[in-house]
Design a protein around this motif. Sequence first.
Motif, short mmCIF file in Angstrom:
data_model
loop_
_atom_site.label_atom_id
_atom_site.label_comp_id
_atom_site.label_asym_id
_atom_site.label_seq_id
_atom_site.Cartn_x
_atom_site.Cartn_y
_atom_site.Cartn_z
N ILE A 175 2.71 10.65 -1.32
CA ILE A 175 1.71 9.57 -1.32
C ILE A 175 0.82 9.65 -0.08
O ILE A 175 -0.41 9.49 -0.17
CB ILE A 175 2.43 8.20 -1.39
N PHE A 191 6.88 4.64 6.31
CA PHE A 191 6.53 4.35 4.92
C PHE A 191 7.78 4.38 4.03
O PHE A 191 7.89 3.61 3.08
CB PHE A 191 5.49 5.36 4.43
N GLU A 194 9.39 1.15 4.41
CA GLU A 194 8.64 0.11 3.69
C GLU A 194 8.95 0.14 2.20
O GLU A 194 9.06 -0.91 1.54
CB GLU A 194 7.14 0.31 3.91
N LEU A 195 9.11 1.34 1.65
CA LEU A 195 9.42 1.47 0.22
C LEU A 195 10.90 1.28 -0.07
O LEU A 195 11.30 1.21 -1.24
CB LEU A 195 8.98 2.86 -0.29
N VAL A 222 6.84 -3.34 -7.39
CA VAL A 222 5.41 -3.27 -7.08
C VAL A 222 4.93 -1.84 -7.31
O VAL A 222 5.61 -0.87 -6.94
CB VAL A 222 5.15 -3.69 -5.62
N SER A 223 3.77 -1.71 -7.91
CA SER A 223 3.20 -0.39 -8.16
C SER A 223 2.88 0.31 -6.85
O SER A 223 2.32 -0.30 -5.92
CB SER A 223 1.93 -0.53 -9.01
N LEU A 224 3.22 1.58 -6.76
CA LEU A 224 2.91 2.36 -5.56
C LEU A 224 1.45 2.80 -5.53
O LEU A 224 0.92 3.10 -4.47
CB LEU A 224 3.81 3.59 -5.49
N ASN A 276 -1.39 1.01 -6.70
CA ASN A 276 -2.38 -0.01 -6.34
C ASN A 276 -1.75 -1.28 -5.74
O ASN A 276 -2.45 -2.28 -5.56
CB ASN A 276 -3.23 -0.39 -7.57
N ARG A 277 -0.43 -1.24 -5.48
CA ARG A 277 0.27 -2.34 -4.83
C ARG A 277 0.23 -3.63 -5.63
O ARG A 277 0.36 -4.72 -5.08
CB ARG A 277 -0.28 -2.60 -3.42
N ARG A 278 0.05 -3.52 -6.93
CA ARG A 278 0.09 -4.70 -7.80
C ARG A 278 1.48 -4.84 -8.40
O ARG A 278 2.25 -3.88 -8.50
CB ARG A 278 -0.94 -4.57 -8.92
N ASP A 279 1.79 -6.05 -8.83
CA ASP A 279 3.07 -6.29 -9.48
C ASP A 279 3.14 -5.49 -10.78
O ASP A 279 2.19 -5.49 -11.57
CB ASP A 279 3.25 -7.78 -9.75
N ASP A 308 3.89 7.10 -9.69
CA ASP A 308 4.10 5.66 -9.55
C ASP A 308 5.42 5.30 -10.24
O ASP A 308 5.46 4.80 -11.36
CB ASP A 308 2.93 4.90 -10.18
#
Length: 318
Positions: free
Chosen positions: A41, A54, A57-58, A82-84, A86-89, A281
């Motif tokens: 990533i 990172f 964090e993940l 959480v999506s890797l 776009n950081r959306r749920d 993702d």
Amino acid sequence: MSGIQKLVLRRIGLGIVTLFIVSLLIFIGVELLPSDLAQEILGQAATPETVAAFRRELGLDQPAVIRYLEWVAGVFQGDFGVSLANRRDVAELVAPRLKNTMFLAGYAAAIAVPVAVTLGILAALFRNSIFDRLANVFALSSISLPEFFVAYVLILLFAVNIPLFPSLARIDDATPFIEALYRTFLPALTLILVVIAHMMRMTRAAIINVLAEPYIEMARLKGVPRYKVILRHALPNALPPIINVVAINLAYLIVGVVVVEVVFVYPGLGQLLVDAVAKRDFPVVQAVGLFFAATYISLNILADVLSILSNPRLRAKA
């Protein structure tokens, strides 16, 4: 507790165990993928300190067992992570795609199931006739052709040579219902041609098998017309295998749409899964894979229960 209730509970219990095993296999499959996810990533230019931060964090610095248990616990609470990319749920990403996939599957099933069962009944009614032979040739041809080949042939015929339908099935929430049916006709037709053969052949085989029973011969000796023999006597007793093949093909319409959605660039779960794999993702990949597994298992449980409920002899055994 009745035998039917015990059977249903036993089937549900086996389904839960199967889903648990599948979730473990999905997680292990993701874990076994080569290379470091954090490094992929961030890129090769990232410093070791940045990669380590990172990873923390993940949550990748934790043991795999802990991460798997946390993921399963989150799934039970409706939290898929959480999506890797776009950081959306993940649930927010999956929900609209799930709606589109269910729309396409329902569109295809609404046409394929009644047509397949009707063709199967007619093929059994006119056994060894020209109609029966043509129906079997069509069925064998459909089974032999892969989905992507059928899709590209339909695009060539009805989007290029005869431009009746669009080759890209783009829809969204603002698309009117009739317009959505028009835009998704080619992917729906692809799915219909793929699944209709299995259901038709199983319907035909099940009815022909029941026609060999003594009570069918007795009905014929009484002078009951052939079509009534099939509709009133043969079809009700041939329902269990028909229900099973219909349920399996309904599961395919939902689970097996990946290739069709990619060919037509349809915004469903299949396209989301392919995009998530390309972007690595993994939370999205795990969520979609788990949904596909749950759908397939649920429809198989439903088929088993309906097969027993639709047949008096099976109900007695239960």
